[in-house]
Design an enzyme around this catalytic site. Structure first.
Site, PDB file in Angstrom:
ATOM      1  N   CYS A 236      36.640  -5.421-118.990  1.00  0.00           N
ATOM      2  CA  CYS A 236      35.853  -6.521-118.451  1.00  0.00           C
ATOM      3  C   CYS A 236      34.993  -7.168-119.527  1.00  0.00           C
ATOM      4  CB  CYS A 236      34.935  -6.105-117.301  1.00  0.00           C
ATOM      5  SG  CYS A 236      35.720  -5.215-115.996  1.00  0.00           S
TER       6      CYS A 236
ATOM      7  N   ARG B 172      39.476  -9.334-122.488  1.00  0.00           N
ATOM      8  CA  ARG B 172      38.931  -8.058-122.025  1.00  0.00           C
ATOM      9  C   ARG B 172      39.292  -7.771-120.574  1.00  0.00           C
ATOM     10  NH1 ARG B 172      34.878  -6.444-125.460  1.00  0.00           N
ATOM     11  NH2 ARG B 172      34.044  -5.101-123.817  1.00  0.00           N
TER      12      ARG B 172
ATOM     13  N   TRP C 129      38.692  -6.496-115.390  1.00  0.00           N
ATOM     14  CA  TRP C 129      39.880  -5.648-115.476  1.00  0.00           C
ATOM     15  C   TRP C 129      39.633  -4.557-114.442  1.00  0.00           C
ATOM     16  CZ3 TRP C 129      41.386  -0.543-116.467  1.00  0.00           C
ATOM     17  CH2 TRP C 129      42.751  -0.367-116.698  1.00  0.00           C
TER      18      TRP C 129
ATOM     19  N   ASN D 270      30.359  -3.859-116.918  1.00  0.00           N
ATOM     20  CA  ASN D 270      31.540  -3.476-117.712  1.00  0.00           C
ATOM     21  C   ASN D 270      31.449  -1.967-117.905  1.00  0.00           C
ATOM     22  OD1 ASN D 270      32.212  -3.636-121.296  1.00  0.00           O
ATOM     23  ND2 ASN D 270      33.554  -2.999-119.625  1.00  0.00           N
ATOM     24  N   GLY D 271      32.429  -1.221-117.403  1.00  0.00           N
ATOM     25  CA  GLY D 271      32.396   0.235-117.530  1.00  0.00           C
ATOM     26  C   GLY D 271      32.609   0.886-116.175  1.00  0.00           C
TER      27      GLY D 271
ATOM     28  N   GLU E 271      55.587   2.767-131.836  1.00  0.00           N
ATOM     29  CA  GLU E 271      54.814   1.516-131.797  1.00  0.00           C
ATOM     30  C   GLU E 271      55.695   0.365-131.306  1.00  0.00           C
ATOM     31  OE1 GLU E 271      52.357  -1.828-132.304  1.00  0.00           O
ATOM     32  OE2 GLU E 271      52.054   0.257-131.681  1.00  0.00           O
TER      33      GLU E 271
ATOM     34  N   LYS F 198      54.964  -2.294-128.189  1.00  0.00           N
ATOM     35  CA  LYS F 198      54.987  -3.764-128.304  1.00  0.00           C
ATOM     36  C   LYS F 198      55.933  -4.369-127.269  1.00  0.00           C
ATOM     37  CE  LYS F 198      51.903  -4.518-130.067  1.00  0.00           C
ATOM     38  NZ  LYS F 198      51.397  -3.257-130.398  1.00  0.00           N
TER      39      LYS F 198
ATOM     40  N   GLU G 204      54.597  -3.754-123.591  1.00  0.00           N
ATOM     41  CA  GLU G 204      53.383  -4.423-123.117  1.00  0.00           C
ATOM     42  C   GLU G 204      53.518  -5.937-122.980  1.00  0.00           C
ATOM     43  OE1 GLU G 204      50.957  -3.918-127.349  1.00  0.00           O
ATOM     44  OE2 GLU G 204      49.861  -3.780-125.468  1.00  0.00           O
TER      45      GLU G 204
ATOM     46  N   HIS H 154      68.578  16.168-127.973  1.00  0.00           N
ATOM     47  CA  HIS H 154      67.926  17.236-127.189  1.00  0.00           C
ATOM     48  C   HIS H 154      67.488  16.722-125.815  1.00  0.00           C
ATOM     49  CE1 HIS H 154      68.051  19.613-130.822  1.00  0.00           C
ATOM     50  NE2 HIS H 154      67.479  18.609-131.471  1.00  0.00           N
TER      51      HIS H 154
ATOM     52  N   LYS I 207      42.315  -6.194-124.000  1.00  0.00           N
ATOM     53  CA  LYS I 207      42.297  -6.001-125.452  1.00  0.00           C
ATOM     54  C   LYS I 207      41.423  -4.832-125.898  1.00  0.00           C
ATOM     55  CE  LYS I 207      43.199  -7.156-129.719  1.00  0.00           C
ATOM     56  NZ  LYS I 207      44.529  -6.879-130.222  1.00  0.00           N
TER      57      LYS I 207
HETATM   58  C1  AGP Z   1      48.084  -2.405-128.572  1.00  0.00           C
HETATM   59  O1  AGP Z   1      48.890  -3.496-128.656  1.00  0.00           O
HETATM   60  C2  AGP Z   1      47.302  -2.225-127.393  1.00  0.00           C
HETATM   61  N1  AGP Z   1      46.524  -3.347-127.131  1.00  0.00           N
HETATM   62  C3  AGP Z   1      46.491  -0.938-127.352  1.00  0.00           C
HETATM   63  O2  AGP Z   1      47.376   0.124-127.435  1.00  0.00           O
HETATM   64  C4  AGP Z   1      45.422  -0.767-128.458  1.00  0.00           C
HETATM   65  O3  AGP Z   1      46.027  -0.500-129.675  1.00  0.00           O
HETATM   66  C5  AGP Z   1      44.521   0.411-128.087  1.00  0.00           C
HETATM   67  O4  AGP Z   1      43.881   0.106-126.881  1.00  0.00           O
HETATM   68  C6  AGP Z   1      43.503   0.722-129.179  1.00  0.00           C
HETATM   69  O5  AGP Z   1      42.633  -0.335-129.329  1.00  0.00           O
HETATM   70  P1  AGP Z   1      41.645  -0.366-130.601  1.00  0.00           P
HETATM   71  O6  AGP Z   1      42.467  -0.418-131.846  1.00  0.00           O
HETATM   72  O7  AGP Z   1      40.820  -1.597-130.374  1.00  0.00           O
HETATM   73  O8  AGP Z   1      40.811   0.881-130.537  1.00  0.00           O
END
Ligand code: AGP
Length: 590
Positions: free
Chosen positions: A2, A28, A73, A99-100, A468, A472, A475, A491, A585
């Site tokens: 948020c 956010r 969020w 927020n939280g 990774e 990508k 998401e 396996h 984010k």
């Molecule tokens: C990555 O594309 C995501 N947005 C997410 O996994 C992100 O890397 C993770 O939340 C960590 O965020 P940070 O690097 O701001 O700590």
């Protein structure tokens, strides 16, 4: 998660500033938005489901000098108007944005219900205006009532609160970020600086366990527990507005992928002394741990290989959310290195607290200067990637990989050799990111964009990049992608392969290449569509994406075509690559 925003001062366009501020905080969370503003002796409000992008805040009120806002969020309660913030008490005299998470909200809600309060939402947040109302029965000082309420909350939170008959804006935080923007005609309080950077670059940071109250002309910082006043330095922040804008790109994600033409070199341009400080700390430590989340976590996993291969040093990576269980063997001679783009990730902040509670040193590698992780570290290296707005992290990852590899070379006493390799890699990335290359990946996406399952394999530092790659693609395109160590396929996971299943093979030009190619042969035997990302083509590949040969920096170059492919898949599947569903984010809740 948020984003929260507040303004109090002499300007009369507070609702417009609130809406514009929330637009720049939308990364956010974008499930719903809401604003409350003071209109004479009552509070007006507007709440909506969905993104705030197209909203004109000046239509809410043309004459208002105190407003708070929120972009959500969802954690507690579905995406509904009733659960959107601001949350109010029954007679709507108090409004709160949050927020939280209030971890003890059920207990407090039951206590308030017993006192006759009724609740209209499923949120944890709604307890706040009701609890403040309760304390206003003991004191008619609104800020004091907020402080008493904050002493009851457990968990990580940041709140802004206003009262219908009080010309003050009150804010408090424990865990989640809050920054004050000091302007000549008032004060801004927000989750992050982009929300008010068009109005002021002068900031004051609110630390954990602190609150502020402002009447628009002045601002007072106090400790929530003791009520003692705190004095805060005003800091001038340097932000390049252009860097924070997407320019001619349709989306921040593609803009930030293309930023890597310069951002990798910026990450490498660290003073030798700064890099050596981290390398020496690792050399002197009795046990070095890396902790991070998501994409930053994959950079740390790759770093385990960097330190093993380049500096013959063992370091341990743990997902930050799992780090707590490590406290059993942490000691003051231990070293924790955390990595984070935003510098606000709750699980990482908690891992830091665990290490500090054992007297261990905590270093960090972050992108956002002045973030909570930056300010809570014993020492910080900045990756200088510039603002990263798209939820999918791209340029921050290659910046993190570059800095971690540089530290590995420094630890091996070969810092200049490492710098040379990484600067060469940066210029190879600059050449690689051209329109013909992007077009090639768009064609590849055309061939597989109807697929719902996709697998990626890699070995050594390409294994974390396989994981990774999965993040990508998952998401932004919502394809079920999974990354594996190539040798693990047989396996179990190979049972998932059938005719035409797209499988990406990340390879370099090194001693493990034959291994990963034989894993690719096993996939081919099961009918997979084998897509090779490698310096050299191979008959096993049905599709080949050429990448430069970058030896120990191969992870940096191999992930970039995957970032572009994920973007193209998102576009071709009609998804928004910048604000994917269910994500945000900066993850400020555990
Ligand atoms: C990555 O594309 C995501 N947005 C997410 O996994 C992100 O890397 C993770 O939340 C960590 O965020 P940070 O690097 O701001 O700590």
């Amino acid at each position: 998660m948020c984003g929260i925003f507040g303004y109090i001062g002499k300007r009369t366009d507070a609702t417009k500033m609130a809406v514009d501020g929330l637009k720049s905080l939308e990364y956010r969370g974008y499930d719903s938005w809401g604003v409350a503003w003071k209109n004479g002796d009552h509070l007006d409000t507007k709440k909506e489901i969905g993104k705030i992008s197209g909203v004109d805040g000046s239509l809410l009120s043309s004459n208002c000098s105190l407003a708070i806002g929120h972009t959500r969020w969802a954690t507690h309660g579905g995406v509904t108007i009733a659960n959107a913030h601001p949350q109010f008490n029954a007679d709507k005299t108090i409004a709160v944005v949050h927020n939280g998470i209030f971890e003890n909200y059920q207990e407090l809600r039951d206590e308030l219900k017993a006192k006759g309060h009724t609740f209209v939402s499923d949120t944890d947040t709604e307890i706040a205006p009701h609890l403040i109302e309760e304390y206003l029965k003991q004191t008619d000082d609104f800020a004091h009532a907020v402080r008493l309420a904050c002493q009851r909350f457990t968990g990580r939170y940041a709140i802004l609160a206003v009262h219908a008959t009080s010309d003050t804006l009150v804010a408090a935080r424990t865990g989640s970020p809050l920054i004050i923007g000091v302007a000549k005609d008032g004060y801004f309080i927000a989750s992050d600086t982009p929300a008010f950077m068009h109005h002021t670059r002068t900031v004051q940071y609110l630390d954990d366990g602190e609150m502020v109250v402002s009447n628009g002309n002045s601002i007072i910082f106090t400790d929530i527990e003791t009520g003692e006043e705190r004095h805060k330095r005003e800091i001038e922040i340097t932000i390049n507005l252009e860097q924070a804008d997407k320019g001619n790109f349709a989306h921040f994600m593609m803009k930030e992928i293309m930023d890597q033409k310069e951002s990798v070199a910026r990450a490498v341009n660290q003073s030798d002394e700064e890099i050596m400080t981290v390398a020496n700390a690792i050399r002197d430590a009795q046990g070095t741990f890396l902790a991070a989340c998501g994409t930053a976590g994959k950079a740390c996993m790759a770093a385990e290989y960097f330190f093993s291969v380049v500096s013959e040093k063992h370091v341990n990576f743990a997902p930050a959310s799992e780090f707590k269980v490590y406290h059993h063997f942490l000691k003051k001679e231990s070293l924790l290195i955390v990595v984070s783009q935003s510098g606000e990730t709750a699980d990482v902040l908690e891992a830091m607290q665990v290490a500090k509670s054992k007297g261990a040193k905590v270093l960090s590698i972050v992108n956002v200067e002045g973030s909570s992780i930056d300010r809570a570290s014993d020492y910080t290296l900045h990756i200088n990637a510039g603002p990263e707005r798209a939820v999918a992290s791209t340029k921050a990852l290659t910046g993190q990989l570059a800095v971690l590899l540089l530290v590995a070379y420094a630890l091996a006493g070969k810092l200049q050799e490492g710098k040379k390799l990484l600067l060469e890699t940066a210029s190879m990335i600059n050449d690689m990111l051209n329109p013909r290359y992007i077009e090639r990946l768009s064609q590849l996406a055309e061939r597989i964009n109807h697929k719902e399952d996709l697998y990626i394999i890699g070995k050594s530092w390409n294994y974390p990049m396989a994981m990774e790659s999965a993040i990508k693609i998952q998401e932004v395109s919502y394809i079920h992608a999974e990354g594996f160590a190539g040798g693990e396929l047989k396996h179990g996971p190979i049972a998932l392969i059938e005719e035409g299943t797209p499988c990406i093979v990340l390879a370099g030009n090194d001693e493990v290449t034959p291994d990963i190619l034989s894993n690719a042969v096993q996939l081919k035997a099961r009918g997979a569509l084998v897509i090779g990302v490698a310096p050299e083509n191979n008959e096993i590949f049905d599709e080949w994406i050429k990448v430069p040969d970058a030896f120990a920096a191969q992870a940096l170059v191999n992930i970039i075509p995957i970032q572009v492919l994920a973007y193209e898949l998102a576009i071709q599947r009609g998804k928004d690559p910048d604000m994917p569903r269910n994500l945000a984010k900066s993850v400020t809740v555990k």
